[in-house]
Design an enzyme around this catalytic site. Structure first.
Site, mmCIF file in Angstrom:
data_model
loop_
_atom_site.group_PDB
_atom_site.id
_atom_site.type_symbol
_atom_site.label_atom_id
_atom_site.label_comp_id
_atom_site.label_asym_id
_atom_site.label_seq_id
_atom_site.Cartn_x
_atom_site.Cartn_y
_atom_site.Cartn_z
ATOM 1 N N ASN A 9 7.812 -0.966 -10.804
ATOM 2 C CA ASN A 9 8.601 -0.319 -9.751
ATOM 3 C C ASN A 9 9.430 -1.402 -9.066
ATOM 4 O O ASN A 9 8.907 -2.192 -8.291
ATOM 5 C CB ASN A 9 7.634 0.355 -8.752
ATOM 6 C CG ASN A 9 8.360 0.910 -7.539
ATOM 7 O OD1 ASN A 9 9.588 1.027 -7.533
ATOM 8 N ND2 ASN A 9 7.584 1.262 -6.513
ATOM 9 N N TRP A 10 10.723 -1.420 -9.386
ATOM 10 C CA TRP A 10 11.588 -2.484 -8.847
ATOM 11 C C TRP A 10 11.964 -2.230 -7.393
ATOM 12 O O TRP A 10 12.580 -3.087 -6.753
ATOM 13 C CB TRP A 10 12.859 -2.614 -9.697
ATOM 14 C CG TRP A 10 12.622 -3.043 -11.118
ATOM 15 C CD1 TRP A 10 11.412 -3.293 -11.714
ATOM 16 C CD2 TRP A 10 13.609 -3.272 -12.128
ATOM 17 N NE1 TRP A 10 11.588 -3.658 -13.030
ATOM 18 C CE2 TRP A 10 12.937 -3.653 -13.312
ATOM 19 C CE3 TRP A 10 15.004 -3.182 -12.154
ATOM 20 C CZ2 TRP A 10 13.600 -3.956 -14.500
ATOM 21 C CZ3 TRP A 10 15.686 -3.474 -13.340
ATOM 22 C CH2 TRP A 10 14.977 -3.858 -14.490
ATOM 23 N N LYS A 11 11.652 -1.051 -6.902
ATOM 24 C CA LYS A 11 11.981 -0.670 -5.515
ATOM 25 C C LYS A 11 13.478 -0.911 -5.242
ATOM 26 O O LYS A 11 14.298 -0.765 -6.143
ATOM 27 C CB LYS A 11 11.102 -1.431 -4.520
ATOM 28 C CG LYS A 11 9.619 -1.302 -4.854
ATOM 29 C CD LYS A 11 8.733 -1.757 -3.748
ATOM 30 C CE LYS A 11 7.286 -1.723 -4.223
ATOM 31 N NZ LYS A 11 6.337 -1.971 -3.170
ATOM 32 N N HIS A 95 5.372 7.816 -3.650
ATOM 33 C CA HIS A 95 4.973 6.434 -3.369
ATOM 34 C C HIS A 95 4.664 6.299 -1.883
ATOM 35 O O HIS A 95 5.294 6.964 -1.051
ATOM 36 C CB HIS A 95 6.106 5.480 -3.776
ATOM 37 C CG HIS A 95 5.699 4.038 -3.731
ATOM 38 N ND1 HIS A 95 5.672 3.327 -2.565
ATOM 39 C CD2 HIS A 95 5.275 3.207 -4.705
ATOM 40 C CE1 HIS A 95 5.250 2.095 -2.833
ATOM 41 N NE2 HIS A 95 5.005 1.997 -4.119
ATOM 42 N N GLU A 97 5.511 4.235 0.218
ATOM 43 C CA GLU A 97 6.695 3.909 1.039
ATOM 44 C C GLU A 97 7.524 5.165 1.317
ATOM 45 O O GLU A 97 8.130 5.292 2.383
ATOM 46 C CB GLU A 97 7.529 2.818 0.346
ATOM 47 C CG GLU A 97 6.833 1.461 0.455
ATOM 48 C CD GLU A 97 7.087 0.509 -0.709
ATOM 49 O OE1 GLU A 97 8.061 0.708 -1.461
ATOM 50 O OE2 GLU A 97 6.287 -0.427 -0.869
ATOM 51 N N GLU A 167 -3.004 3.919 -5.408
ATOM 52 C CA GLU A 167 -2.424 2.745 -4.759
ATOM 53 C C GLU A 167 -2.928 2.652 -3.322
ATOM 54 O O GLU A 167 -2.347 3.271 -2.417
ATOM 55 C CB GLU A 167 -0.900 2.854 -4.746
ATOM 56 C CG GLU A 167 -0.286 2.874 -6.115
ATOM 57 C CD GLU A 167 1.091 2.233 -6.108
ATOM 58 O OE1 GLU A 167 1.264 1.224 -6.788
ATOM 59 O OE2 GLU A 167 1.975 2.716 -5.378
ATOM 60 N N GLY A 173 1.877 -4.954 -1.886
ATOM 61 C CA GLY A 173 2.729 -6.034 -1.398
ATOM 62 C C GLY A 173 2.034 -7.022 -0.478
ATOM 63 O O GLY A 173 2.691 -7.825 0.178
ATOM 64 N N SER A 213 -0.704 -5.168 -5.620
ATOM 65 C CA SER A 213 -0.823 -6.607 -5.855
ATOM 66 C C SER A 213 -1.387 -6.953 -7.236
ATOM 67 O O SER A 213 -2.176 -7.889 -7.385
ATOM 68 C CB SER A 213 -1.656 -7.272 -4.748
ATOM 69 O OG SER A 213 -1.001 -7.119 -3.489
ATOM 70 N N GLY A 234 4.624 -3.592 -8.435
ATOM 71 C CA GLY A 234 5.813 -3.797 -7.617
ATOM 72 C C GLY A 234 6.336 -5.216 -7.798
ATOM 73 O O GLY A 234 7.051 -5.528 -8.757
ATOM 74 N N GLY A 235 5.970 -6.106 -6.880
ATOM 75 C CA GLY A 235 6.504 -7.469 -6.838
ATOM 76 C C GLY A 235 6.500 -8.195 -8.170
ATOM 77 O O GLY A 235 7.505 -8.817 -8.558
#
Ligand code: PEP
Length: 253
Positions: A9-11, A95, A97, A167, A173, A213, A234-235
């Site tokens: 997920n590149w957000k 998600h 977010e 999640e 993150g 993470s 993610g990251g």
């Protein structure tokens, strides 16, 4: 047998050229990996170009969100049909977010999930508790609420096309991942919920990813758990090497 699925997920990261560069590098790194389903979820603006890079490869394309209406006066929204038209096979829905910053409720998530399935997209539906909810012993009740209501009224056939991403919000993150025991406990609980909602055969077939993470060095432990079927990353999906290493390290021996 549930095939491992690792989605990046590149957000809201990577402009068009950066997306093209990253997708090309990932494709090169993973050209011979068939055991794991790898999915790239770039921002909307890069979907079409990344789709052209991964078409006819072992890498799948996913979006980060969708809207439930087919078309019309919904400024700024993107329909499932539009996502299909640029080559998406998957779409992340709900998600944390989206739930936290954009007010998405289980009801909204459920509408999006149904629209995605109706248009032939496979939803990756995110569920997970916040830190204070975990600390106050509400983890299972939050997960039950998310699973039962976000996935309400899906047919058996639709549920089999759906991926669930557990999640925990406190792990997203933060650099603090859930331990493999913490992840397994919730994944097993989700499988139990699916058994109650449908039956054991379905519960055994649905894939449940862990997200929060995930890095190349912790995926091996997490994936060793029987109910962990992959990861939403993610990251660590923003660098080709780390994403490719997560995919390779998730091959269950
Ligand atoms: C995510 O946003 O879905 C996620 C898991 O992020 P990170 O891997 O950066 O924790």
């Amino acid at each position: 047998m549930r095939k491992i699925i690792i989605a990046g997920n590149w957000k809201m990261n990577k402009n068009l050229q950066e997306s093209i560069d990253l997708a090309n590098l990932v494709k090169r790194n993973l050209y011979n990996v068939e055991e794991v389903e790898a999915v790239l979820c770039p921002p909307f603006t890069s979907l079409s170009d990344v789709g052209e890079i991964v078409v006819n490869s072992n890498i799948k394309l996913g979006a980060q969100d969708c809207y439930w209406e087919k078309e019309g006066a919904f400024t700024g929204e993107v329909s499932c049909g539009m996502l299909k038209s640029v080559g998406c096979e998957y779409v992340i829905i709900g998600h944390s977010e989206r739930r936290q910053f954009f007010g998405e409720t289980n009801e909204i998530v459920n509408k999006k999930v149904k629209a995605a399935l109706q248009s032939g997209l496979k939803p990756i539906v995110c569920v997970g508790e916040k830190l204070e909810e975990r600390k106050s012993g509400k983890t299972f009740s939050v997960i039950k609420d998310h699973v039962e209501n976000s996935l309400a009224d899906l047919t058996r056939e639709d549920m089999l096309k759906t991926v669930i991403a557990y999640e925990p919000v406190w792990a997203i993150g933060t650099g603090v991942n859930a331990t493999k025991e913490q992840a397994e406990e919730v994944h097993k609980y989700i499988r139990g919920l699916l058994k109650d909602m449908y039956d054991e055969e379905l519960a055994d077939a649905v894939r449940i990813q862990y997200g929060g993470s995930v890095k190349p060095d912790n995926i091996k432990e997490l994936i060793s758990e029987p109910d962990v079927d992959g990861a939403l990353v993610g990251g660590a999906s923003l660098k080709a090497d780390s994403f490719a290493d997560i995919v390779k390290n998730s091959i269950k021996k």
